[in-house]
Each structure stands twice: as structure tokens, then as C-alpha cells.
Design a protein around this motif. Structure first.
Motif, PDB file in Angstrom:
ATOM      1  N   ALA A   1       0.851  -1.191   0.000  1.00  0.00           N
ATOM      2  CA  ALA A   1       0.000   0.000   0.000  1.00  0.00           C
ATOM      3  C   ALA A   1       0.886   1.239   0.000  1.00  0.00           C
ATOM      4  CB  ALA A   1      -0.883  -0.021   1.237  1.00  0.00           C
ATOM      5  N   PRO A   2       0.472   2.299  -0.685  1.00  0.00           N
ATOM      6  CA  PRO A   2       1.300   3.508  -0.758  1.00  0.00           C
ATOM      7  C   PRO A   2       1.646   4.051   0.625  1.00  0.00           C
ATOM      8  CG  PRO A   2      -0.498   3.639  -2.318  1.00  0.00           C
ATOM      9  CD  PRO A   2      -0.728   2.397  -1.513  1.00  0.00           C
ATOM     10  N   GLU A   3       0.717   3.977   1.584  1.00  0.00           N
ATOM     11  CA  GLU A   3       1.024   4.519   2.917  1.00  0.00           C
ATOM     12  C   GLU A   3       2.118   3.699   3.597  1.00  0.00           C
ATOM     13  OE1 GLU A   3      -1.905   3.751   1.792  1.00  0.00           O
ATOM     14  OE2 GLU A   3      -3.033   2.385   3.092  1.00  0.00           O
ATOM     15  N   GLU A   4       2.166   2.401   3.271  1.00  0.00           N
ATOM     16  CA  GLU A   4       3.211   1.548   3.836  1.00  0.00           C
ATOM     17  C   GLU A   4       4.567   1.986   3.296  1.00  0.00           C
ATOM     18  OE1 GLU A   4       2.247  -2.558   3.060  1.00  0.00           O
ATOM     19  OE2 GLU A   4       4.216  -3.174   3.795  1.00  0.00           O
ATOM     20  N   PHE A   5       4.557   2.460   2.090  1.00  0.00           N
ATOM     21  CA  PHE A   5       5.782   2.824   1.413  1.00  0.00           C
ATOM     22  C   PHE A   5       6.215   4.254   1.748  1.00  0.00           C
ATOM     23  CE2 PHE A   5       7.928   3.964  -2.761  1.00  0.00           C
ATOM     24  CZ  PHE A   5       9.066   3.240  -2.491  1.00  0.00           C
ATOM     25  N   LEU A   6       5.241   5.137   1.929  1.00  0.00           N
ATOM     26  CA  LEU A   6       5.563   6.565   2.041  1.00  0.00           C
ATOM     27  C   LEU A   6       5.589   7.084   3.472  1.00  0.00           C
ATOM     28  CD1 LEU A   6       3.475   7.767  -1.011  1.00  0.00           C
ATOM     29  CD2 LEU A   6       5.967   7.584  -0.871  1.00  0.00           C
ATOM     30  N   ASP A   7       4.956   6.381   4.399  1.00  0.00           N
ATOM     31  CA  ASP A   7       4.890   6.878   5.771  1.00  0.00           C
ATOM     32  C   ASP A   7       6.168   6.528   6.528  1.00  0.00           C
ATOM     33  OD1 ASP A   7       2.377   7.726   7.762  1.00  0.00           O
ATOM     34  OD2 ASP A   7       4.109   6.784   8.757  1.00  0.00           O
ATOM     35  N   LYS A   8       6.561   7.435   7.419  1.00  0.00           N
ATOM     36  CA  LYS A   8       7.783   7.204   8.197  1.00  0.00           C
ATOM     37  C   LYS A   8       7.606   6.082   9.214  1.00  0.00           C
ATOM     38  CE  LYS A   8       9.850  11.789   7.823  1.00  0.00           C
ATOM     39  NZ  LYS A   8      10.412  11.466   6.522  1.00  0.00           N
ATOM     40  N   ASN A   9       6.368   5.678   9.449  1.00  0.00           N
ATOM     41  CA  ASN A   9       6.125   4.539  10.335  1.00  0.00           C
ATOM     42  C   ASN A   9       5.406   3.430   9.575  1.00  0.00           C
ATOM     43  OD1 ASN A   9       7.176   5.723  12.774  1.00  0.00           O
ATOM     44  ND2 ASN A   9       5.423   7.105  12.650  1.00  0.00           N
ATOM     45  N   GLY A  10       5.631   3.383   8.287  1.00  0.00           N
ATOM     46  CA  GLY A  10       4.842   2.479   7.450  1.00  0.00           C
ATOM     47  C   GLY A  10       5.197   1.017   7.583  1.00  0.00           C
ATOM     48  N   ASN A  11       6.398   0.726   8.079  1.00  0.00           N
ATOM     49  CA  ASN A  11       6.820  -0.674   8.166  1.00  0.00           C
ATOM     50  C   ASN A  11       6.119  -1.352   9.328  1.00  0.00           C
ATOM     51  OD1 ASN A  11       8.151  -3.071   8.108  1.00  0.00           O
ATOM     52  ND2 ASN A  11      10.153  -2.255   8.706  1.00  0.00           N
ATOM     53  N   TYR A  12       5.246  -2.293   9.041  1.00  0.00           N
ATOM     54  CA  TYR A  12       4.505  -2.931  10.128  1.00  0.00           C
ATOM     55  C   TYR A  12       5.182  -4.191  10.652  1.00  0.00           C
ATOM     56  CZ  TYR A  12       2.573  -6.018   6.522  1.00  0.00           C
ATOM     57  OH  TYR A  12       2.425  -6.902   5.500  1.00  0.00           O
ATOM     58  N   SER A  13       6.282  -4.609  10.053  1.00  0.00           N
ATOM     59  CA  SER A  13       6.901  -5.840  10.558  1.00  0.00           C
ATOM     60  C   SER A  13       8.293  -5.603  11.122  1.00  0.00           C
ATOM     61  CB  SER A  13       6.963  -6.877   9.434  1.00  0.00           C
ATOM     62  OG  SER A  13       7.742  -6.377   8.375  1.00  0.00           O
ATOM     63  N   GLY A  14       8.736  -4.344  11.188  1.00  0.00           N
ATOM     64  CA  GLY A  14      10.062  -4.068  11.724  1.00  0.00           C
ATOM     65  C   GLY A  14      10.239  -2.573  11.877  1.00  0.00           C
ATOM     66  N   PRO A  15      11.426  -2.134  12.301  1.00  0.00           N
ATOM     67  CA  PRO A  15      11.637  -0.709  12.544  1.00  0.00           C
ATOM     68  C   PRO A  15      11.822   0.100  11.260  1.00  0.00           C
ATOM     69  CG  PRO A  15      13.636  -1.927  13.010  1.00  0.00           C
ATOM     70  CD  PRO A  15      12.601  -2.940  12.646  1.00  0.00           C
ATOM     71  N   ASN A  16      11.408   1.368  11.281  1.00  0.00           N
ATOM     72  CA  ASN A  16      11.611   2.286  10.168  1.00  0.00           C
ATOM     73  C   ASN A  16      12.876   3.131  10.341  1.00  0.00           C
ATOM     74  OD1 ASN A  16       8.773   1.787   9.226  1.00  0.00           O
ATOM     75  ND2 ASN A  16       9.316   3.505   7.917  1.00  0.00           N
ATOM     76  N   ASN A  17      13.260   3.330  11.600  1.00  0.00           N
ATOM     77  CA  ASN A  17      14.385   4.204  11.954  1.00  0.00           C
ATOM     78  C   ASN A  17      14.269   5.592  11.338  1.00  0.00           C
ATOM     79  OD1 ASN A  17      15.309   1.984  13.276  1.00  0.00           O
ATOM     80  ND2 ASN A  17      17.413   2.135  12.514  1.00  0.00           N
ATOM     81  N   GLY A  18      13.079   6.135  11.390  1.00  0.00           N
ATOM     82  CA  GLY A  18      12.878   7.525  11.003  1.00  0.00           C
ATOM     83  C   GLY A  18      12.776   7.801   9.521  1.00  0.00           C
ATOM     84  N   LEU A  19      12.932   6.797   8.705  1.00  0.00           N
ATOM     85  CA  LEU A  19      12.827   7.024   7.270  1.00  0.00           C
ATOM     86  C   LEU A  19      11.686   6.183   6.702  1.00  0.00           C
ATOM     87  CD1 LEU A  19      16.593   6.806   6.187  1.00  0.00           C
ATOM     88  CD2 LEU A  19      15.262   8.875   6.539  1.00  0.00           C
ATOM     89  N   SER A  20      11.035   6.704   5.680  1.00  0.00           N
ATOM     90  CA  SER A  20       9.998   5.924   5.017  1.00  0.00           C
ATOM     91  C   SER A  20      10.654   4.937   4.055  1.00  0.00           C
ATOM     92  CB  SER A  20       9.067   6.858   4.242  1.00  0.00           C
ATOM     93  OG  SER A  20       9.770   7.413   3.155  1.00  0.00           O
ATOM     94  N   GLY A  21       9.865   3.998   3.605  1.00  0.00           N
ATOM     95  CA  GLY A  21      10.386   3.024   2.651  1.00  0.00           C
ATOM     96  C   GLY A  21      10.926   3.709   1.401  1.00  0.00           C
ATOM     97  N   HIS A  22      10.219   4.767   1.003  1.00  0.00           N
ATOM     98  CA  HIS A  22      10.618   5.532  -0.171  1.00  0.00           C
ATOM     99  C   HIS A  22      12.019   6.113   0.026  1.00  0.00           C
ATOM    100  CE1 HIS A  22      10.315   9.035  -3.043  1.00  0.00           C
ATOM    101  NE2 HIS A  22       9.925   8.032  -3.808  1.00  0.00           N
ATOM    102  N   GLU A  23      12.245   6.666   1.230  1.00  0.00           N
ATOM    103  CA  GLU A  23      13.549   7.263   1.508  1.00  0.00           C
ATOM    104  C   GLU A  23      14.631   6.188   1.628  1.00  0.00           C
ATOM    105  OE1 GLU A  23      12.262  11.256   3.956  1.00  0.00           O
ATOM    106  OE2 GLU A  23      11.849   9.284   4.781  1.00  0.00           O
ATOM    107  N   TRP A  24      14.276   5.064   2.222  1.00  0.00           N
ATOM    108  CA  TRP A  24      15.243   3.958   2.331  1.00  0.00           C
ATOM    109  C   TRP A  24      15.675   3.491   0.937  1.00  0.00           C
ATOM    110  CZ3 TRP A  24      18.416   2.547   5.876  1.00  0.00           C
ATOM    111  CH2 TRP A  24      18.095   2.711   7.239  1.00  0.00           C
ATOM    112  N   MET A  25      14.684   3.388   0.050  1.00  0.00           N
ATOM    113  CA  MET A  25      14.999   2.936  -1.310  1.00  0.00           C
ATOM    114  C   MET A  25      15.950   3.918  -2.004  1.00  0.00           C
ATOM    115  SD  MET A  25      13.973   0.017  -2.059  1.00  0.00           S
ATOM    116  CE  MET A  25      14.596   0.116  -3.735  1.00  0.00           C
ATOM    117  N   GLN A  26      15.685   5.201  -1.796  1.00  0.00           N
ATOM    118  CA  GLN A  26      16.550   6.216  -2.420  1.00  0.00           C
ATOM    119  C   GLN A  26      17.970   6.137  -1.871  1.00  0.00           C
ATOM    120  OE1 GLN A  26      14.002   9.560  -1.678  1.00  0.00           O
ATOM    121  NE2 GLN A  26      13.643   9.870  -3.870  1.00  0.00           N
TER     122      GLN A  26
END
Lengths: 402, 272
Positions: A317-342
Motif C-alpha cells: 500500500a502507498p502509505e506503507e511505502f511513504l509513511d515514516k512509520n509504514g513498516n509494520y513488521s520491523g523498525p523504520n528508523n525515522g525514514l519511510s520506505g521511499h527514503e530507504w529505497m533512495q
């Protein structure tokens, strides 16, 4: 006289060529079947089947063709046919369905129900909740998701049924594959970069060096050797191991095997992730909490020369990818999935993404937004032999993406 | 000992019915026999046993990751010739002097039928089997340097083993007779083990086999112990004079059977 048998074998999915069929005829002419049915079976198996993974298909075809001479209490053949179709049934999209919603039944009770159901059933059922079949929520069948049921022809993974019934000895080897692993292996051969700058013994004759030295010595022969050239490609594989990847597990497995069996890489690292790369990379496909390394640690320890292949369906889901707390199975460490990918992409310039459910330009729909966004960061190719080839070409070309 | 014409296993090699059938078919049809199977199921030993029971010579071509198809045919030793030419050695003008036949060439040249074992063909490059298609089909090859054709006088019996590290090409497979050696069940295993020992205590064997299959059946074991490891283990148990009844409980010399650290841990945990 056996021509119809040939077509029975063919239709069971065995790829038998005319050469092999003629070889069998020659063997029969020479009397190698010894007028015995068992010897005839061994003969067919040894001449016609070239992979233990296909023994089971032969067994099935034999039962089908010679069924009148076989006596059987439980018709495993028929059941197996019902179960056979799981490869085609395709996606299991709703992870909710995997959850165990029932309490365990008593073993005796389940066995009794199985017998009854078997007597009632006379056709193939896939995905339902009652009949014996594949993928559904019935207590009986293959790849089911009900705890405490009877599992037939167990292939992998779901681990929810407590008993595996099945007589065919070679069942475990069976794999209905769309793509042959060899094709993947051949594609991976392209992933080479030769260099002599490695610490290896000098074993190859250096022609130019030999001519130079020999001339320097006034024609008195002096042989020079140099180091052989070796592949320097280092590879990092990242597999999405989320629930929506389940239908593609066989395909991913083949890719994994192909890499594993290719022994020409300098180094191969394999990690797993859940839907998208976040702060952690998991060491096992189960993606268990704690069994991981920090993505940042990987950044520090694996240099940018690693060529990275990410395998995933990018179906979150886009919110899972774009939200800074979007990762529901582990830590985000302050970055969204989008930022991690970049971040990941900027660390590893030679990265590609292989997608088994690639949508190409059809990603304008809402639920494909994540795929579109990821595609803007990393080059994405379908997970096919052709996609892999194009992806590898991309990995080998040194041009950076702007 | 009468010379056999049909392979039925030997004193030390117990062959299953389907394996014997496969060997017979391959010999009759004069096609290479491709053997696959779990490590330690006796793939390589099969060739030795066939050679012994048919009383024929065995040539072994061990394949490594760097082996090329050409190596099996012949090698032209240019460097030796270059060296020799410096000192005007005798025979430098004769190229044939520097042609060294590989194992395949050797097998073709023999006056009597031999068994040629091509061991672990999957170790070599992906294209390796394809490069041997013609040579295995026609049993001949051509030496460019001497314009000589080497042709087999009597077709050797070719046995090829593979550990399935790489997929073999279809064109190659089509020409082979294929057999997959399944892991032996308890009864066959008893026969196999007995073929290796002369005076093995019935009770010790029973307990050892029970424990062995128990370990093999543990789901999480990464590298399952094989037949050859069981035989080594039995030998260790006999030398150590282990009391058979304590085998299952104490698991003596477990390292002989289980080689990986994590597997050892798992077995010990399961045994508690």
C-alpha cells in the motif's frame, strides 16, 4: 502399438523426443524388457526420463495408461490430479486467508472426515473450503492453511497440516516449472567482469612477456607466466519474502538456485526483506524479528561495487511505502520506505529490481502506486528469463541513471 | 572366477534392481549411463563395481571446475616442444611426440573394452557436456595437428556421474540413459553395510541404523549423513567398543556422522 502410450506420456508433461522414443523401441527389440512389467517400467524410466523431478510424472502416466492392471485401495492418482492444478491457480492475494481461524480437530475425527469426503468427491476442486483440493481452507488438500488437517502431496511451506499422505516415492522431487533453471544460469553467465588484479598463482603463459624476455636474452628462450583472469563481480540478492510473494516462491527459488550453482561470482550475499527495504535486512526467508542485520551496517561493509538484484512484487500500500512509520513488521528508523529505497540506490548504483508481477506502464492505478514510485528509483524488469537478461545488461553497462 | 556379461553387483557393492536394469540397458544400447543421486549413495563406486564384476579395466576422468572437453581428448604440449627446440632434442620435428591423449582418447585407443567413468560432470562449465556430444555419440575425434582420427576400436562403457550442481543441457540428456539412485531404505542399507563388514554384531547394526535414520529424518538437518558416513561411524563404534544399547542415548562419535556445527547442535537438542 505403443504410440498411444507415447501420447499419454507426452500429455502428462514429459518432454520426450523422437530420439528417446526410438531408443526405447530399439531396447524393446533387443528384449531388454524381459517380458516383465517391472522391467518394462524400469526401461521406460531409464530411457525416457532424464530428471528425477520427472519420475513422478512417469509414475502418474503409467498408472493412467495401465490402470486396469493395477489394484488400488485409495485412488492416489485421482487425488493427485485434483491437487495438480495449484501451479495454475496463481495468486493468493489476501494474506488474511492464511490465518488459522479454526481450533484443532482430533486426529481420528479428521481421518474419518477425509475418508467420507473422498467417497463423496468426484472432481477437482481448487481454492474452496470443503472439498479436497489445492490452496483453499478445507482440512484436506495441498498447500492448505487449516491447522490440524490432512495434507496431501506436501510440497512446501504452509506447515499447517499434520499428516502427509501419498504413496509416490518421487513426489518430493516434482517441480512443474515454466522456466528452466538452466536458462537463468545461462543468463547469469553474462554477469562477468574479468580482471587480473587478484591474488592468484601465475599459471597462464604470457605470450607477449615471453617474446620480450626471449628477445632480451638474445633469442634464448625464457618463459613468462601471468595470473589467469578471474570474474570480479560481487552480487547481492535481496528477496521480498512477504505473503503476496507466496505464489512466486518457486520462481524465486529457481533464481536463487541458479545463482547458487553459478560458481563464477567472486562473492554472493543473500538477504530478505518484507515488502520493501527498511532499516533491517533479514538473514532468512522467514524474516524473523532479530535475525537480521542493520541496512546501514550493510552499507558500511559491502562496498558500492556490489551489483544488487532486488526481487519483489512491489505490491504494498502507498502509505506503507511513504509513511515514516509504514513498516509494520520491523523498525523504520525515522525514514519511510521511499527514503530507504533512495538511500539504498545512492549507495549501490548498480541495482535492478526484478518483479514477478510486473505491470509495465499499467501502474497508474492507485494500488500500483508503490510499484510506480519504486520504478522511478530503481530500474525494474519482469522476473522472466528475458527480463533477467535485460537487467543484467543494465548491471553490466556502467552508465548511471540520472 | 567366471567372466560375467551382466552386471549384478559385487561382493562389496549391493545394487538395487532398477540400477542393475539401467546398467544393462546402457550396455546393450551402447549409450552413456548418467547417474545422479544424493552424495554418498555410491555413484562413483558403481563404476568400480561394474568394472570389477565384468572384469574390465576402469579409466577415471575426474572433472574439475577448470576442466575443458578438449582435456579429455588430447593435449598438444606446445611449451615442452618450445623448450625442446632450444636444445635440439630428438623428436622435436615430430608433432605426434607432443600429443598427449586424455582419458577419452586413452579409452578409444584400448584394444579391449574398458569402462570410462566421467566423474562429477556438473563441476565443469555449463557448456562442457555439449562439447562432448559428437565424441560420445560417434566415439571418435580428430587431432588437428597430426591430421589423425582417433576412433574407438570397441566402444567403451561410459558411466557419468552428476551431483546436480548444474543443470545439464537437453541435447546431452537425450543421448544418455538416466538413473537416479535413491537413498537406500533400512533393508537395503543392512545389506550394503554387511557387504562392508565381515563380523558385524547384529545388535550393534540394528541400533546404529535406527539412530542413523532417526538423524536423517530430523527436518532441520542441513547436511544429511550418507551411507559412507554410516560405514565410517560403524567402524568407529566397533573400534571404540561401544555398548550398542547406549548408542541412541549417548550418540558417541557423532562428529563422524554429522559434519556441520549447527546440525550437531540440532541433533543434541533433539536427543535431550
Amino acid at each position: 502399438m505403443f504410440t498411444s502410450f507415447f501420447y499419454t506420456l507426452k500429455s502428462s508433461g514429459l518432454n520426450i523426443s523422437a530420439t528417446e522414443w526410438l531408443t526405447l523401441m530399439e531396447a524393446l527389440d533387443k528384449g531388454l524388457a524381459h517380458s516383465s512389467f517391472t522391467d518394462f517400467y524400469y526401461l521406460c524410466r531409464t530411457v525416457l526420463v532424464k530428471n528425477e523431478g520427472e519420475y513422478d510424472k512417469l509414475d502418474a502416466a503409467f498408472l493412467e495408461y495401465f490402470k486396469n492392471i493395477k489394484e488400488e485401495k485409495l485412488d492416489m492418482e485421482q487425488i493427485d490430479k485434483w491437487l495438480h492444478n495449484d501451479a495454475k491457480s496463481g495468486k493468493l492475494t489476501n494474506p488474511e486467508l492464511y490465518k488459522d481461524t479454526r481450533t484443532k480437530r482430533e486426529a481420528v475425527e479428521v481421518h474419518r472426515m477425509f475418508r467420507e469426503r473422498l467417497n463423496e468427491q468426484n472432481s477437482e476442486h481448487n481454492g474452496g473450503n470443503y472439498w479436497i483440493g489445492t490452496g483453499g481452507g478445507s482440512e484436506f488438500g495441498k498447500n492448505g492453511r487449516v491447522a490440524g488437517g490432512i495434507q496431501l502431496g506436501n510440497e512446501a511451506g504452509m506447515k499447517t497440516a499434520f499428516a502427509v499422505m501419498g504413496e509416490r516415492r518421487y513426489k518430493d522431487f516434482r517441480r512443474d516449472t515454466k522456466l528452466s533453471m538452466r536458462q537463468f544460469q545461462v543468463a547469469f553467465r553474462e554477469l562477468r567482469q574479468y580482471s587480473r588484479k587478484l591474488d592468484l598463482p601465475k599459471t597462464e603463459l604470457d605470450i607477449d612477456g615471453t617474446i620480450d624476455s626471449t628477445c632480451n636474452q638474445g633469442g634464448y628462450l625464457k618463459l613468462e607466466f601471468e595470473q589467469p583472469r578471474k570474474n570480479t563481480v560481487k552480487l547481492m540478492l535481496l528477496f521480498d519474502s512477504g505473503g503476496s510473494m507466496y505464489p512466486y516462491s518457486e520462481l524465486c527459488n529457481q533464481l536463487f538456485q541458479a545463482v547458487n550453482k553459478a560458481n563464477h561470482f567472486k562473492d554472493v550475499k543473500t538477504f530478505y526483506f518484507h515488502n520493501c527495504i527498511y532499516a533491517k535486512l533479514y538473514k532468512t526467508p522467514e524474516c524473523l524479528s532479530g535475525d537480521w542485520i542493520d541496512t546501514q551496517w550493510a552499507f558500511r561493509n559491502y562496498d558500492k561495487e556490489y551489483k544488487v538484484i532486488i526481487i519483489g512484487d512491489a505490491g504494498m500500500a502507498p502509505e506503507e511505502f511513504l509513511d515514516k512509520n509504514g513498516n509494520y513488521s520491523g523498525p523504520n528508523n525515522g525514514l519511510s520506505g521511499h527514503e530507504w529505497m533512495q538511500l539504498f540506490r545512492s549507495k549501490y548504483p548498480h541495482s535492478i529490481w526484478l518483479n514477478p508481477s510486473y505491470h509495465g506502464d499499467l501502474t497508474k492505478l492507485y494500488w500500483m502506486e508503490s510499484e510506480r514510485l519504486i520504478k522511478e528509483i530503481v530500474d525494474m524488469y519482469p522476473l522472466t528469463v528475458d527480463g533477467l537478461k535485460r537487467g543484467i545488461k543494465k548491471l553490466m553497462s556502467n552508465q548511471q541513471r540520472s | 572366477m567366471p567372466i560375467e556379461t551382466k552386471f549384478t553387483g559385487t561382493d562389496t557393492y549391493v545394487a538395487s534392481d532398477d540400477l542393475m536394469a539401467a546398467v544393462e540397458v546402457a550396455m546393450e544400447l551402447q549409450k552413456p549411463l548418467l547417474i545422479k543421486g544424493e552424495p554418498g549413495t555410491g555413484k562413483t563406486m558403481l563404476a568400480e563395481a561394474v568394472a570389477k564384476s565384468l572384469n574390465k579395466e576402469l579409466l577415471i576422468w575426474n572433472i574439475k571446475s577448470t576442466t575443458k572437453a578438449q582435456d579429455g581428448l588430447y593435449i598438444y604440449d606446445t611449451i615442452q616442444r618450445l623448450y625442446d627446440s632450444q636444445f635440439g632434442e630428438k623428436g622435436v620435428d615430430d608433432i605426434a611426440h607432443y600429443i598427449k591423449l586424455g582419458k577419452l582418447g586413452e579409452a578409444f585407443k584400448k584394444e579391449e573394452q574398458v569402462i570410462l567413468l566421467i566423474d562429477e560432470i556438473d563441476k565443469a562449465d555449463l557448456e562442457f557436456p555439449n562439447d562432448l556430444l559428437w565424441e560420445l555419440d560417434k566415439m571418435e575425434f580428430y587431432i588437428n595437428e597430426t591430421k589423425e582420427t582417433v576412433k574407438a576400436k570397441i566402444r567403451p562403457i561410459v558411466i557419468i556421474t552428476s551431483n546436480a550442481e548444474k543443470e545439464l543441457p537437453d541435447a546431452f540428456l537425450r543421448r544418455c540413459i538416466f538413473h537416479y539412485i535413491t537413498f537406500p531404505g533400512k533393508d537395503l542399507m543392512r545389506q550394503i553395510v554387511n557387504a562392508h563388514f565381515e563380523n558385524l554384531q547384529e545388535h550393534l547394526l540394528e541400533q546404529a541404523i535406527k539412530t542413523f535414520y532417526w538423524i536423517r529424518d530430523i527436518r532441520d538437518i542441513r547436511k544429511k549423513p550418507s551411507t559412507s558416513e554410516l560405514i565410517d561411524w560403524l567402524r568407529a563404534l566397533m573400534i571404540g567398543g561401544i555398548e550398542p544399547d547406549t548408542i541412541q542415548k549417548k550418540l558417541p562419535y557423532l562428529g563422524v556422522l554429522v559434519k556441520k556445527d549447527e546440525d550437531l547442535e540440532i541433533v543434541k537438542q533433539m536427543n535431550v
